[in-house]
Design an enzyme around this catalytic site. Structure first.
Site, short mmCIF file in Angstrom:
data_model
loop_
_atom_site.label_atom_id
_atom_site.label_comp_id
_atom_site.label_asym_id
_atom_site.label_seq_id
_atom_site.Cartn_x
_atom_site.Cartn_y
_atom_site.Cartn_z
N TYR A 65 7.01 4.80 -3.26
CA TYR A 65 7.73 3.61 -3.80
C TYR A 65 8.14 3.47 -5.26
O TYR A 65 7.07 3.16 -6.13
CB TYR A 65 7.02 2.24 -3.50
CG TYR A 65 6.50 2.27 -2.09
CD1 TYR A 65 7.11 2.83 -1.03
CD2 TYR A 65 5.39 1.25 -1.66
CE1 TYR A 65 7.01 2.52 0.41
CE2 TYR A 65 5.00 1.33 -0.33
CZ TYR A 65 5.57 2.05 0.66
OH TYR A 65 5.58 1.58 1.92
N HIS A 133 1.32 8.96 5.17
CA HIS A 133 2.40 8.05 5.38
C HIS A 133 3.20 8.38 6.74
O HIS A 133 3.75 7.56 7.58
CB HIS A 133 3.19 8.23 4.14
CG HIS A 133 3.87 6.89 3.83
ND1 HIS A 133 4.59 6.61 2.74
CD2 HIS A 133 4.42 5.89 4.62
CE1 HIS A 133 5.14 5.43 2.77
NE2 HIS A 133 5.11 5.25 3.87
N SER A 213 6.25 -4.63 7.74
CA SER A 213 7.37 -5.56 8.30
C SER A 213 7.33 -6.55 9.18
O SER A 213 7.81 -6.76 10.18
CB SER A 213 8.53 -4.65 8.49
OG SER A 213 9.07 -3.83 7.43
N PRO A 214 6.11 -7.30 9.04
CA PRO A 214 5.71 -8.27 9.86
C PRO A 214 6.67 -9.66 10.29
O PRO A 214 6.68 -10.23 11.28
CB PRO A 214 4.20 -8.81 9.61
CG PRO A 214 4.40 -8.72 8.34
CD PRO A 214 5.22 -7.32 7.84
#
Length: 336
Positions: A65, A133, A213-214
């Site tokens: 990120y 990851h 990403s809930p």
């Protein structure tokens, strides 16, 4: 518009696996530094610190990120409050110190290099939860996890996990070293993990499930009604589900969730997060603003029974969702 249920700190932590306990909801910090367009660093820092005041103490980042910028941001924001927070970070895409990226690299040598670098960027002496990851298809998972296990033995990492891994890979990895968590996309808009044996395997082995990403990458916040609601630099604009026709079609599904949420006196985001928590999942919704963090944290007070869970699932049939969640999810080499 429904007024959000107020945020109150949780009364207890929840278990993942391998003895790790975390706040019932976490905070995904990715968007503060990457992928969603420009951000306000002062507001991002204030949001990170406010999270701890709300009892949202499980913070998720990754070397990718930025690269690196998100880890550095977390260090600047939380340095004097390090002992209040559980920090999760990740590595697998080979990244040079200047930020140049290459392909996946799950070799022991690279994972050690990446972990040492993340420790420096985070300004800490230990990583609470370190994920691979993405699985490197060219490196046996036993070798990658073996390297992570060595970092645990050295005290540089407390617990390890995988992200977006298949059921068979999870079993092989867990046999080498206990996994504290597996992180995958999971929401009312993305339920692949219920059909590919991933969640069933995680539950069987006593591993924690962390959902990224809930909120359906923002759909379930109610804040995305057209492409005009996204910054031109937002990476979601490249995804099938965020094309104009797909957004228009999926809004009908969002409105159904909003109706159910209103009956509970909650927002659509809060009901969507509660749906996950009721299934023993720890969601890590991302946000860059304190106001949205307050709303997300309020989901910890929402209680849903079996009938509520079923009604929510039925209100958003998977075969009615338009557009796949991600190009990468079905690309060659993804461990699924």
């Amino acid at each position: 518009m429904t007024t959000p249920i107020p945020a109150t700190p949780p009364t207890s932590l929840v278990p993942l696996g391998d003895g790790l306990t975390v706040s019932p909801i976490g905070l995904g910090a990715m968007g503060m530094s990457a992928y969603y367009g420009p951000s306000d660093e002062a507001e991002s820092i204030a949001t990170l610190r406010h999270a701890l005041d709300l009892g949202v103490t499980f913070i998720d980042t990754a070397e990718a990120y930025g690269p690196f910028e998100n880890e550095k941001l977390i260090a600047r924001a939380l340095g004097d409050r390090r002992d209040e927070v559980t920090i999760a970070t990740k590595a697998s895409t080979e990244t040079d110190d200047d930020g140049t990226t290459h392909g996946r690299n799950g070799t022991p040598a690279y994972l050690r290099k990446a972990a040492e670098r993340s420790l420096r960027h985070l300004g800490t002496d230990r990583i609470d939860l370190y994920y691979l990851h993405r699985v490197d298809p060219d490196v046996p998972i036993e070798e990658s996890v073996g390297a992570l296990s060595e970092l645990v033995a050295e005290g540089k990492v407390r617990h390890i996990g995988l992200s977006e891994a298949s059921a068979s890979t999870i079993r092989r990895a867990h046999a080498v070293h206990p996994l504290a968590a597996v992180q995958s996309e999971f929401s009312l808009f993305a339920r692949d993990v219920l059909h590919n044996d991933e969640k069933a395997t995680i539950d069987e082995l006593g591993i924690g499930f962390v959902a990224f990403s809930p909120l359906g990458r923002g759909f379930l916040t109610g804040g995305i009604r057209s492409v005009d609601d996204l910054d031109p630099a937002d990476a979601r604009l490249t995804l099938p589900r965020f094309q104009p026709a797909a957004i228009a079609a999926n809004l009908t599904l969002v409105e159904r969730v909003e109706t159910i949420a209103a009956e509970k006196g909650a927002t659509s985001a809060q009901i969507a997060l509660a749906w996950l928590m009721a299934q023993g999942v720890v969601p890590i919704p991302g946000t860059r603003r304190r106001s949205r963090l307050d709303e997300n944290a309020g989901a910890m007070a929402v209680r849903l029974d079996a009938a509520d869970l079923a009604r929510l699932s039925e209100s958003l049939p998977e075969d009615e969702i338009v557009g796949t969640r991600d190009y990468v999810a079905h690309a060659p080499g993804v461990d699924r």
